[in-house]
Design an enzyme around this catalytic site. Structure first.
Site, mmCIF file in Angstrom:
data_model
loop_
_atom_site.group_PDB
_atom_site.id
_atom_site.type_symbol
_atom_site.label_atom_id
_atom_site.label_comp_id
_atom_site.label_asym_id
_atom_site.label_seq_id
_atom_site.Cartn_x
_atom_site.Cartn_y
_atom_site.Cartn_z
ATOM 1 N N HIS A 38 0.816 -1.219 0.000
ATOM 2 C CA HIS A 38 0.000 0.000 0.000
ATOM 3 C C HIS A 38 0.852 1.274 0.000
ATOM 4 C CE1 HIS A 38 0.429 -0.121 4.532
ATOM 5 N NE2 HIS A 38 0.467 1.176 4.359
ATOM 6 N N ASP B 217 0.103 -7.691 1.619
ATOM 7 C CA ASP B 217 0.506 -6.282 1.604
ATOM 8 C C ASP B 217 2.027 -6.135 1.626
ATOM 9 O OD1 ASP B 217 0.154 -3.557 1.481
ATOM 10 O OD2 ASP B 217 -0.074 -3.299 3.644
ATOM 11 N N ASN C 97 5.411 4.859 9.060
ATOM 12 C CA ASN C 97 6.172 3.681 9.490
ATOM 13 C C ASN C 97 5.866 2.457 8.629
ATOM 14 O OD1 ASN C 97 6.265 4.974 12.626
ATOM 15 N ND2 ASN C 97 8.013 3.728 11.997
ATOM 16 N N SER C 98 4.790 2.512 7.859
ATOM 17 C CA SER C 98 4.385 1.359 7.054
ATOM 18 C C SER C 98 5.517 0.880 6.163
ATOM 19 C CB SER C 98 3.176 1.715 6.188
ATOM 20 O OG SER C 98 2.024 1.888 6.966
ATOM 21 N N GLY D 259 -8.102 -26.521 -2.832
ATOM 22 C CA GLY D 259 -9.344 -26.613 -3.592
ATOM 23 C C GLY D 259 -10.555 -26.993 -2.767
ATOM 24 N N VAL D 260 -10.649 -26.464 -1.538
ATOM 25 C CA VAL D 260 -11.820 -26.731 -0.696
ATOM 26 C C VAL D 260 -12.370 -25.419 -0.164
ATOM 27 C CG1 VAL D 260 -11.036 -29.013 0.029
ATOM 28 C CG2 VAL D 260 -10.410 -27.004 1.390
#
EC number: 3.4.21.107
Length: 502
Positions: free
Chosen positions: A128, A158, A232-233, A289-290
């Site tokens: 982001h 992210d 800070n991301s 695949g469930v």
């Protein structure tokens, strides 16, 4: 009593308390050492060696002047208005062009990141931070700047990987540590670019682990009280050995500033994603695949399980790795590739971290018995078109008039051409149709709606209203309090619910 007398009395009281404290024996638990009670004496040496590897990420994006939710339209003024020149200049500056039409403006944002490969110039940050950016620039602690290219991103976690050309510049890199070894209460240090200040060091502890903040399918965050703010991301969370144990990603804050609740992507998850992005430019996750759902206490009781642990298989995706009968709806997966599965999050994360094409052992509970099946994993990114049910008409004929019955607040009818047409039910769905649901009934409490199809009760298939009533009566005679129903939506997607029978 005069002021001087009061002060004299207070001094005597303080002296008495001081003497008592000096003569008393203070009991300290044997398991707490003075050093541990005080925390680290200083992190100056540790921070000094790490600051060079943490970078500021600066991005810019060209946005058309007329775009955006906050765009203000140019007011219409009378011909020759004395305010014409003023508004022309105002909107040209504000929206990047005369009247906000045809111009553009540059939007900038700031974040953090860290170097993981000094020789090749790989930098890790949050997706982001760089999303939709036209230009990305990496700013180093010594004041130098380098243009960066985007190597790959993963929106599910992210995470993004960038690459700069060192061009003779000596970079400092840091390594990922093992976040699985950190404990609640361990000291950690965050370095980043809060509010664009750059090179900011904060210290705190691990407040909690395995946090789910509903940001994605693989939520398993480290919670920390080390101050994390906007900017800070993408920055690193270090342990006291200088290893990256997390990528700072989110905060909870009514004000936008740190209130001591920050979240980091654990390195155990992040390192694998980073390696795949570096190698392939994309992620390549395992796929079982469930369709799965969580197990409540009521479902556990209905299935005869000792506890509400595991992941309940609610459906099988067509063309998936287990579309061969090896795993069936109603199975409870309790272990995958040697790892315990306590809930659906565990299974989702463990499968995603497994290599594509790997053969694994899946331990499951099926109708009260433990079984082990071997499964070869597919690739998640190739599975986007396999989840929907086939909705084509088979041309089968059934009677248009069908008997109905009422049980647990539901009016039931047989599944035939008329009911399929009325509710738009796919041809590959079989069972008993819920025609109506009484308000305030046990079925309504569980969110059962008209048009859904009961396919199984207590893991036994049903095909008529009479089958449903017989199964309910049999469960009551067994002393069961809840009935476990497998329901199919009109598209064929399955889910399990428990309905009270009292």
């Amino acid at each position: 009593m005069t002021t001087r007398t009061v002060m004299h009395a207070m001094r005597k009281a303080c002296l008495a308390v001081t003497v008592a404290a000096m003569t008393a024996t203070v009991a300290i638990p044997s398991f707490v050492t003075p050093a541990a009670a005080q925390g680290p004496e200083s992190v100056a040496d540790l921070a000094e060696g790490l600051l060079g590897a943490v970078v500021n990420i600066s991005t810019s994006q060209n946005v058309k002047g007329s775009e955006g939710p906050n765009t203000v339209p140019m007011p219409k003024l009378p011909e020759g208005s004395p305010f014409q020149d003023f508004f022309d200049e105002f909107f040209k500056d504000r929206q990047g062009g005369r009247g906000g039409e045809g111009g553009s403006r540059k939007v900038q944002s700031l974040g953090s990141g860290f170097v993981v490969d000094a020789e090749q110039g790989f930098v890790v940050t949050n997706n982001h931070v760089i999303a939709d950016a036209d230009e990305i620039e990496v700013n180093f602690s010594d004041g130098s700047k380098l243009k960066a290219e985007l190597v790959g991103t993963d929106t599910r976690t992210d995470i993004a990987v960038l690459k700069v050309d060192p061009a003779g510049k000596k970079l400092t890199a840091v390594k990922f540590g093992n976040s699985d070894t950190i404990r609640v209460g361990d000291w950690v240090m965050a370095i980043g670019n809060p509010f664009g200040l750059g090179g900011t060091v904060t210290v705190g502890i691990v407040s909690a682990r395995n946090r789910d903040i509903n940001s994605g399918p693989y939520d398993d965050f480290i919670q920390t009280d080390a101050a994390i703010n906007r900017g800070n991301s993408g920055g690193p969370l270090f342990n006291m050995q200088g290893e990256v144990v997390g990528i700072n990603t989110a905060i909870i804050s009514p004000s936008g500033g740190s209130i001591g609740i920050g979240f980091s992507i654990p390195s155990a998850l992040a390192s694998g994603v980073v390696n795949q992005l570096r190698e392939f430019g994309e992620t390549r996750r395992g796929w079982l695949g469930v369709r799965i759902q969580s197990i409540s206490d009521e479902i556990a009781e209905s299935l005869g399980l000792d506890s509400a642990k595991g992941a309940l298989v609610a459906g099988i995706m067509k063309g998936g790795p287990v579309d061969n009968g090896s795993v069936q709806p109603g199975d409870v997966i309790i272990k995958f590739d040697g790892k315990d599965v306590d809930d659906t999050r565990d299974l989702t994360r463990i499968v995603a971290e497994s290599p594509v094409g790997k053969e694994v052992d899946v331990v499951l509970m099926r109708k009260g018995k433990e079984e082990t099946v071997k499964v070869k994993l597919g690739r998640l990114e190739d599975s986007t078109d396999t989840a929907e049910a086939d909705d084509q008409d088979t041309g089968e004929e059934q009677n248009d008039v069908a008997p109905t019955a009422s049980v647990l607040g539901m009016t039931l009818t047989e599944l035939n051409d008329a009911s399929r047409s009325e509710f738009g039910i796919a041809e590959d769905v079989s069972g008993v149709v819920v025609k109506e649901v009484a308000a305030d009934s046990a079925a309504a409490e569980r969110g059962i709606a008209a048009g859904e199809v009961i396919t199984e009760i207590a893991q036994e298939t049903v095909s008529s209203p009479k089958d449903v009533i017989d199964r309910i009566e049999a469960l009551k005679k067994q002393g069961r309090k809840n009935a476990l129903l497998m329901l199919a939506a009109k598209s064929g997607e399955l889910r399990f619910v428990t309905v009270r029978m009292d």
